[in-house]
Design a protein around this motif. Structure first.
Motif, PDB file in Angstrom:
ATOM      1  N   PHE A   9       0.840  -1.204   0.000  1.00  0.00           N
ATOM      2  CA  PHE A   9       0.000   0.000   0.000  1.00  0.00           C
ATOM      3  C   PHE A   9       0.872   1.250   0.000  1.00  0.00           C
ATOM      4  CE2 PHE A   9      -2.428   3.295   2.314  1.00  0.00           C
ATOM      5  CZ  PHE A   9      -3.426   3.476   1.369  1.00  0.00           C
ATOM      6  N   SER A  10       1.934   1.256   0.781  1.00  0.00           N
ATOM      7  CA  SER A  10       2.826   2.411   0.813  1.00  0.00           C
ATOM      8  C   SER A  10       3.449   2.651  -0.555  1.00  0.00           C
ATOM      9  CB  SER A  10       3.926   2.198   1.860  1.00  0.00           C
ATOM     10  OG  SER A  10       3.378   2.120   3.150  1.00  0.00           O
ATOM     11  N   PHE A  11       3.805   1.564  -1.231  1.00  0.00           N
ATOM     12  CA  PHE A  11       4.386   1.724  -2.564  1.00  0.00           C
ATOM     13  C   PHE A  11       3.376   2.370  -3.506  1.00  0.00           C
ATOM     14  CE2 PHE A  11       5.070   0.353  -6.894  1.00  0.00           C
ATOM     15  CZ  PHE A  11       6.413   0.641  -7.080  1.00  0.00           C
ATOM     16  N   CYS A  12       2.125   1.887  -3.478  1.00  0.00           N
ATOM     17  CA  CYS A  12       1.114   2.409  -4.392  1.00  0.00           C
ATOM     18  C   CYS A  12       0.848   3.880  -4.145  1.00  0.00           C
ATOM     19  CB  CYS A  12      -0.186   1.623  -4.244  1.00  0.00           C
ATOM     20  SG  CYS A  12      -0.082  -0.027  -4.901  1.00  0.00           S
ATOM     21  N   VAL A  13       0.732   4.273  -2.879  1.00  0.00           N
ATOM     22  CA  VAL A  13       0.416   5.661  -2.561  1.00  0.00           C
ATOM     23  C   VAL A  13       1.617   6.566  -2.783  1.00  0.00           C
ATOM     24  CG1 VAL A  13      -0.275   7.213  -0.721  1.00  0.00           C
ATOM     25  CG2 VAL A  13      -1.379   4.995  -0.936  1.00  0.00           C
ATOM     26  N   GLY A  14       2.803   6.105  -2.355  1.00  0.00           N
ATOM     27  CA  GLY A  14       3.966   6.963  -2.410  1.00  0.00           C
ATOM     28  C   GLY A  14       4.610   7.070  -3.768  1.00  0.00           C
ATOM     29  N   VAL A  15       4.496   6.003  -4.582  1.00  0.00           N
ATOM     30  CA  VAL A  15       5.207   5.979  -5.848  1.00  0.00           C
ATOM     31  C   VAL A  15       4.257   5.780  -7.029  1.00  0.00           C
ATOM     32  CG1 VAL A  15       6.995   4.809  -7.179  1.00  0.00           C
ATOM     33  CG2 VAL A  15       7.258   5.075  -4.721  1.00  0.00           C
ATOM     34  N   ALA A  16       3.353   4.833  -6.918  1.00  0.00           N
ATOM     35  CA  ALA A  16       2.585   4.418  -8.087  1.00  0.00           C
ATOM     36  C   ALA A  16       1.209   5.042  -8.188  1.00  0.00           C
ATOM     37  CB  ALA A  16       2.428   2.894  -8.081  1.00  0.00           C
ATOM     38  N   GLY A  17       0.785   5.827  -7.237  1.00  0.00           N
ATOM     39  CA  GLY A  17      -0.562   6.353  -7.325  1.00  0.00           C
ATOM     40  C   GLY A  17      -0.815   7.524  -6.414  1.00  0.00           C
ATOM     41  N   ARG A  18      -2.085   7.942  -6.391  1.00  0.00           N
ATOM     42  CA  ARG A  18      -2.488   9.074  -5.575  1.00  0.00           C
ATOM     43  C   ARG A  18      -3.724   8.667  -4.789  1.00  0.00           C
ATOM     44  NH1 ARG A  18      -1.647  11.223 -10.763  1.00  0.00           N
ATOM     45  NH2 ARG A  18      -3.844  11.664 -11.165  1.00  0.00           N
ATOM     46  N   ALA A  19      -3.549   8.374  -3.509  1.00  0.00           N
ATOM     47  CA  ALA A  19      -4.688   7.965  -2.685  1.00  0.00           C
ATOM     48  C   ALA A  19      -5.533   9.182  -2.340  1.00  0.00           C
ATOM     49  CB  ALA A  19      -4.208   7.278  -1.408  1.00  0.00           C
ATOM     50  N   ARG A  20      -6.846   9.045  -2.463  1.00  0.00           N
ATOM     51  CA  ARG A  20      -7.761  10.132  -2.140  1.00  0.00           C
ATOM     52  C   ARG A  20      -8.410   9.933  -0.762  1.00  0.00           C
ATOM     53  NH1 ARG A  20      -9.142  12.854  -6.924  1.00  0.00           N
ATOM     54  NH2 ARG A  20      -7.301  12.832  -8.241  1.00  0.00           N
ATOM     55  N   VAL A  21      -8.702   8.683  -0.412  1.00  0.00           N
ATOM     56  CA  VAL A  21      -9.297   8.375   0.889  1.00  0.00           C
ATOM     57  C   VAL A  21      -8.544   7.185   1.478  1.00  0.00           C
ATOM     58  CG1 VAL A  21     -11.572   9.236   0.221  1.00  0.00           C
ATOM     59  CG2 VAL A  21     -11.013   6.843  -0.142  1.00  0.00           C
ATOM     60  N   SER A  22      -8.837   6.892   2.741  1.00  0.00           N
ATOM     61  CA  SER A  22      -8.123   5.818   3.419  1.00  0.00           C
ATOM     62  C   SER A  22      -8.721   4.455   3.070  1.00  0.00           C
ATOM     63  CB  SER A  22      -8.178   6.025   4.937  1.00  0.00           C
ATOM     64  OG  SER A  22      -7.477   7.195   5.296  1.00  0.00           O
ATOM     65  N   VAL A  23      -7.865   3.571   2.595  1.00  0.00           N
ATOM     66  CA  VAL A  23      -8.250   2.196   2.314  1.00  0.00           C
ATOM     67  C   VAL A  23      -7.150   1.291   2.851  1.00  0.00           C
ATOM     68  CG1 VAL A  23      -9.590   2.754   0.243  1.00  0.00           C
ATOM     69  CG2 VAL A  23      -7.156   2.271   0.026  1.00  0.00           C
ATOM     70  N   GLU A  24      -7.475   0.029   3.043  1.00  0.00           N
ATOM     71  CA  GLU A  24      -6.468  -0.920   3.476  1.00  0.00           C
ATOM     72  C   GLU A  24      -6.717  -2.280   2.850  1.00  0.00           C
ATOM     73  OE1 GLU A  24      -6.580  -1.114   7.690  1.00  0.00           O
ATOM     74  OE2 GLU A  24      -8.414  -2.329   7.775  1.00  0.00           O
ATOM     75  N   VAL A  25      -5.638  -3.019   2.642  1.00  0.00           N
ATOM     76  CA  VAL A  25      -5.709  -4.371   2.095  1.00  0.00           C
ATOM     77  C   VAL A  25      -5.808  -5.350   3.253  1.00  0.00           C
ATOM     78  CG1 VAL A  25      -4.531  -6.103   0.680  1.00  0.00           C
ATOM     79  CG2 VAL A  25      -4.324  -3.670   0.105  1.00  0.00           C
ATOM     80  N   ARG A  26      -6.778  -6.263   3.163  1.00  0.00           N
ATOM     81  CA  ARG A  26      -6.947  -7.283   4.203  1.00  0.00           C
ATOM     82  C   ARG A  26      -7.077  -8.655   3.560  1.00  0.00           C
ATOM     83  NH1 ARG A  26     -12.144  -4.942   7.440  1.00  0.00           N
ATOM     84  NH2 ARG A  26     -11.412  -2.805   7.846  1.00  0.00           N
ATOM     85  N   PHE A  27      -6.692  -9.677   4.302  1.00  0.00           N
ATOM     86  CA  PHE A  27      -6.945 -11.045   3.877  1.00  0.00           C
ATOM     87  C   PHE A  27      -8.421 -11.345   4.115  1.00  0.00           C
ATOM     88  CE2 PHE A  27      -7.296 -15.614   4.777  1.00  0.00           C
ATOM     89  CZ  PHE A  27      -6.768 -16.128   3.593  1.00  0.00           C
TER      90      PHE A  27
END
Length: 417
Positions: A9-27
């Protein structure tokens, strides 16, 4: 060692994308794997996140048929009017409001060695930094004996339009690792995508390549190895590893579509016009699309596919609460809420298009099983569990036998965009 969900998630937000709201990945479960969940209230119409793919590539037939796109971000390179002229087959086609076209040809740059085109200096440099140094054929761009050209020609010979994948997406994965200073980091990132069992992988490859897939797959593997072998990825070049890589791309690749004409149409829709002028413009656009359909059919966009880490975590639902789109006319994927999503609620998109979602439960399951190898248990499917196990086509045949009017046929192909 696999990267944690937080790392991804940190990679996607910091490098690969622009997060607009808070989301999280869960199993979620062993059947569904991981999922994406809201951690705050998301309102209908809100952009949940914007994501750049780890790698992306235009489809090879699409490029061969002169759908001109940036070799890195897939931004359409034709002016809207040029696009309309090619798609209608009318060289004299003129569009009103040409000022609404967003294509900036003055910014376009090509690779000085192989001449592939980019929409900007930024894209040219980004490609060179990530993978293009390995993949650049230099003056051998048109040499049919160059290893990469042999690989691409072999791919085109076994995977005809409508395209759903590209061997060059896999090539860019390898080239990215080859060029990377931290190879392990990229290998971890690619390992995050959904993997299948050996039998499931075989089903996916069979779906992509057809009845002769084993012979075709071995030919592609041999050419892929000759062109790109990398010791750090040696497992990808074995028969089993190549099949797994092929299945990973076939299962996780997200279709990307861009169009300068579509951008122009959206800009026209936003114009404030007098009612008579609006009617005339709308009538012009309607006729334009009829002309395109007659000349070109359904192939309107520059098309390709990419691997998106966050998007790949979004599970399917036949009643999705979010949708994907590419409104920036490049490979940046937007995920937008279709309804209010509560904190803790899973964010689901649909792997089916609008028409397919209206078909019977059995038809939907047939498409999802053939293309994604799972059985849907979304609220709509559970509510329709008592429906007869017949496809929409079988239902239509029964109606015809009973003398009922035949509905328009709906194909089973997966939409790319």
């Amino acid at each position: 060692m696999a990267a944690s969900m937080c790392d991804v998630f940190s990679f996607c937000v910091g490098v690969a994308g622009r997060a607009r709201v808070s989301v999280e990945v869960r199993f979620v479960s062993s059947a569904k794997g991981k999922g994406l969940f809201a951690t705050q209230l998301i309102r209908k119409g809100e952009t949940i996140f914007v994501e750049r793919p780890l790698v992306a590539a235009q489809f090879l037939w699409n490029a061969l048929y002169r759908y001109r796109a940036c070799d890195h971000c897939l931004r359409a390179l034709e002016k809207a009017e040029e696009n309309a002229q090619r798609l209608t087959g009318k060289p004299g086609q003129v569009l009103p409001h040409p000022e609404l076209c967003t294509v900036r040809k003055d910014l376009h740059q090509n690779c000085p060695h192989c001449q592939v085109m980019y929409c900007s200096a930024e894209c040219r440099l980004a490609a060179a930094e990530q993978y293009h140094q390995v993949l650049c054929p230099g003056p051998s761009q048109d040499d049919p004996l160059h290893p990469l050209n042999k690989l691409q020609e072999a791919w085109r010979s076994v995977h005809y339009p409508p395209e759903t994948a590209s061997i060059m997406l896999m090539a860019r994965m390898v080239a990215t690792v080859k060029q990377a200073k931290d190879k392990d980091r990229w290998i971890r990132l690619f390992s995050q995508f959904c993997n299948k069992t050996a039998n499931e992988e075989e089903e996916i490859v069979h779906k992509l390549l057809g009845d002769k897939f084993k012979g075709q797959l071995e030919l592609l593997r041999r050419l892929f190895t000759e062109a790109l072998y990398e010791e750090a990825l040696s497992q990808w070049f074995t028969p089993d590893g190549f099949r797994s890589l092929f299945a990973l791309v076939g299962t996780n690749g997200q279709g990307i579509g861009t169009s300068s004409l579509s951008q122009w149409v959206h800009a026209c829709d936003a114009l404030e016009l007098k009612s008579q002028d609006r009617e005339q413009l709308d009538a012009f656009i309607d006729q334009l699309y009829k002309d395109i359909e007659a000349a070109t059919g359904e192939f309107l966009n520059c098309e390709g596919s990419g691997l998106f880490v966050l998007q790949s975590c979004c599970n399917h639902s036949c009643v999705p609460n979010a949708e994907t789109s590419f409104p920036e006319n490049n490979f940046f994927l937007h995920v937008t809420a279709l309804e209010d999503i509560k904190p803790g609620e899973e964010i689901c998109i649909s792997y089916l298009d609008c028409c397919q979602r209206e078909r019977s439960r059995h038809s939907r399951h047939k498409i999802l099983r053939e293309n994604y190898l799972f059985i849907c248990s979304c609220p709509k499917c559970l509510a329709e569990a008592d429906e007869p196990n017949v496809t929409s086509e079988e239902e239509e045949e029964e109606e015809e036998e009973e003398g009922e009017p035949e509905d328009a046929e709906l194909g089973d192909e997966m939409t790319d965009v």
